[in-house]
Design an enzyme around this catalytic site. Structure first.
Site, PDB file in Angstrom:
ATOM      1  N   HIS A 138       0.921  -1.147   0.100  1.00  0.00           N
ATOM      2  CA  HIS A 138      -0.417  -0.103  -0.300  1.00  0.00           C
ATOM      3  C   HIS A 138       0.779   1.089   0.145  1.00  0.00           C
ATOM      4  O   HIS A 138       1.804   1.254   0.238  1.00  0.00           O
ATOM      5  CB  HIS A 138      -0.654   0.154   0.789  1.00  0.00           C
ATOM      6  CG  HIS A 138      -0.174   0.122   3.231  1.00  0.00           C
ATOM      7  ND1 HIS A 138      -0.658  -1.021   3.477  1.00  0.00           N
ATOM      8  CD2 HIS A 138       0.093   0.904   3.309  1.00  0.00           C
ATOM      9  CE1 HIS A 138      -0.250  -0.302   4.901  1.00  0.00           C
ATOM     10  NE2 HIS A 138       0.647   0.646   4.101  1.00  0.00           N
ATOM     11  N   GLU A 143      -5.101   0.401   0.061  1.00  0.00           N
ATOM     12  CA  GLU A 143      -4.361  -0.873   0.202  1.00  0.00           C
ATOM     13  C   GLU A 143      -5.106  -1.936  -0.969  1.00  0.00           C
ATOM     14  O   GLU A 143      -5.315  -1.046  -2.155  1.00  0.00           O
ATOM     15  CB  GLU A 143      -5.317  -1.548   1.370  1.00  0.00           C
ATOM     16  CG  GLU A 143      -5.144  -0.678   2.789  1.00  0.00           C
ATOM     17  CD  GLU A 143      -4.265  -1.548   3.219  1.00  0.00           C
ATOM     18  OE1 GLU A 143      -3.027  -2.008   3.048  1.00  0.00           O
ATOM     19  OE2 GLU A 143      -4.683  -1.423   4.981  1.00  0.00           O
TER      20      GLU A 143
HETATM   21  C1  F6R Z   1       1.982   6.940   7.068  1.00  0.00           C
HETATM   22  C2  F6R Z   1       1.410   5.387   5.612  1.00  0.00           C
HETATM   23  C3  F6R Z   1       1.500   4.452   5.055  1.00  0.00           C
HETATM   24  C4  F6R Z   1       3.069   4.341   5.516  1.00  0.00           C
HETATM   25  C5  F6R Z   1       3.455   2.660   5.473  1.00  0.00           C
HETATM   26  C6  F6R Z   1       4.603   2.486   5.992  1.00  0.00           C
HETATM   27  O1  F6R Z   1       0.843   8.058   6.364  1.00  0.00           O
HETATM   28  O2  F6R Z   1       1.276   6.545   4.170  1.00  0.00           O
HETATM   29  O3  F6R Z   1       1.583   4.742   4.144  1.00  0.00           O
HETATM   30  O4  F6R Z   1       4.033   4.572   5.075  1.00  0.00           O
HETATM   31  O5  F6R Z   1       1.912   2.236   6.488  1.00  0.00           O
HETATM   32  O6  F6R Z   1       4.626   2.474   7.353  1.00  0.00           O
HETATM   33  P1  F6R Z   1       5.795   2.331   8.426  1.00  0.00           P
HETATM   34  O7  F6R Z   1       7.062   3.570   8.048  1.00  0.00           O
HETATM   35  O8  F6R Z   1       5.519   2.305   9.370  1.00  0.00           O
HETATM   36  O9  F6R Z   1       6.036   0.883   7.531  1.00  0.00           O
END
Ligand code: F6R
Length: 261
Positions: A138, A143
Site C-alpha cells: 500500500h 490497500e
Molecule cells: C503513513 C502511510 C503508510 C506508511 C506505511 C509504512 O502515512 O501512508 O503508507 O507509509 O504503512 O509504514 P512504516 O513506515 O511504519 O513501515
C-alpha cells in the site's frame, strides 16, 4: 522510475532530506507532502538538522498530510495530525498554519475528503510527496485493489496493516482504528515528484513487486511506474529481492539524477 540503493535508513533519510532542502531553496513556499509511520523519521531528523544548522531556510515551506485515521479523538497522540505536528511541523519551526490535512473527525467524512482534494489543488498542488510502503504494497492507505485512479476517500484497513500499526497503540490491535482517510492513488500521482523510502527486509517483496512487477492495483505502489518523476530509495535489505539491483546501483547510486532537480 529511479531506484536509489543506499547502505541504510540513515543514508536514505539524509539523501531525501537534501533533495527536500534543495527544493525549498529553489521554491521557498514548496508544498511538501509527508507520510507517517516509522520509515520517514530519519528524513525528518535530517531535515530538521539542516534547518537548525542554517543550511536551509524552511520558514515558508508548507506541509500536507497523506492520510489520517478516522474516529480518533481530536488531539489523540497517534492521530496523524498529531504525529506530523510533532515529527515535522514543530522540529522545522513551522506554525500550524503552514500545515494541512484531512479532517478525520468530520461528521461528513465524504465531504471532508472532497474538501481536502480541493484544498490541495487550490494550494497549487504538492511539489514533493514522500511515501512509505506497506508490507502489502500500500501507499498512503490505498490497500491492495484500490483503484489506480482513486481520489481522497475513506478506506478500511486490512488486518495486516492494523497488525503492523498496533505498535503505535501499545501493541493493542483493538485500539487501531478500522478506517482511514487517504489521498487516493490518482491524487498522489498528481504530486510533481514522488519519493518513496523503504527500509528493512520486511519491505523487500513489496519493493520488488512495485519496481519490477506489472502495474496492478493489487500492488498499489506499482502505480508509481505511471508517474513521470518517481524516485524509490531503498536500503540494501529492502533492495534484496530486486533482480535489477546491480543495474540500479550502477545507474543511480553515485549520482542520482534527481539530486538538485
Ligand atoms: C503513513 C502511510 C503508510 C506508511 C506505511 C509504512 O502515512 O501512508 O503508507 O507509509 O504503512 O509504514 P512504516 O513506515 O511504519 O513501515
Amino acid at each position: 522510475m529511479e531506484v536509489v540503493i543506499v547502505p541504510d535508513a540513515k543514508a536514505g533519510g539524509e539523501l531525501i532530506a537534501e533533495a527536500m532542502a534543495a527544493l525549498v531553496r529553489r521554491k521557498p513556499d514548496a508544498l511538501l507532502g509527508v507520510a507517517t509511520g516509522s520509515t520517514p523519521l530519519p528524513i525528518y531528523e535530517a531535515l530538521a538538522a539542516k534547518v537548525a544548522a542554517g543550511a536551509v531556510d524552511a520558514s515558508r515551506a508548507r506541509i500536507c498530510q497523506l492520510d489520517e485515521y478516522v474516529g480518533l479523538p481530536v488531539g489523540h497522540p497517534e492521530s496523524y495530525r498529531s504525529v506530523v505536528l510533532r515529527e515535522v511541523v514543530e522540529p522545522l519551526g513551522l506554525s500550524e498554519a503552514s500545515f494541512m490535512g484531512p479532517d478525520g473527525s468530520a461528521e461528513d467524512v465524504q465531504a471532508a475528503c472532497e474538501a481536502y482534494d480541493k484544498a490541495l489543488a487550490e494550494a497549487g498542488g504538492v511539489d514533493l510527496q514522500l511515501l512509505g510502503i506497506g508490507t502489502d504494497g500500500h501507499i498512503g492507505f490505498n490497500e491492495p485493489c484500490s483503484s489506480l485512479a482513486s481520489r481522497t476517500r475513506i478506506k478500511t484497513l486490512t488486518e495486516q496493516t492494523r497488525v503492523d500499526n498496533a505498535r503505535f497503540f501499545d501493541g493493542d490491535i483493538e485500539q487501531v482504528p478500522h478506517h482511514v482517510i487517504t489521498q487516493g492513488i490518482g491524487t498522489i500521482l498528481e504530486a510533481r515528484h514522488l519519493v518513496l523510502l523503504a527500509t528493512g527486509e520486511g519491505k523487500a517483496d513489496a519493493v520488488a513487486a512495485t519496481v519490477e512487477g506489472p502495474v496492478a492495483s493489487v500492488v498499489p505502489a506499482s502505480a508509481l511506474q505511471l508517474h513521470p518523476h518517481a524516485t524509490v530509495v531503498v536500503d540494501e535489505a529492502a533492495a534484496s529481492k530486486l533482480k535489477l539491483a546491480d543495474y540500479f546501483r550502477h545507474t543511480y547510486a553515485n549520482k542520482p539524477s534527481w539530486q538538485g532537480l
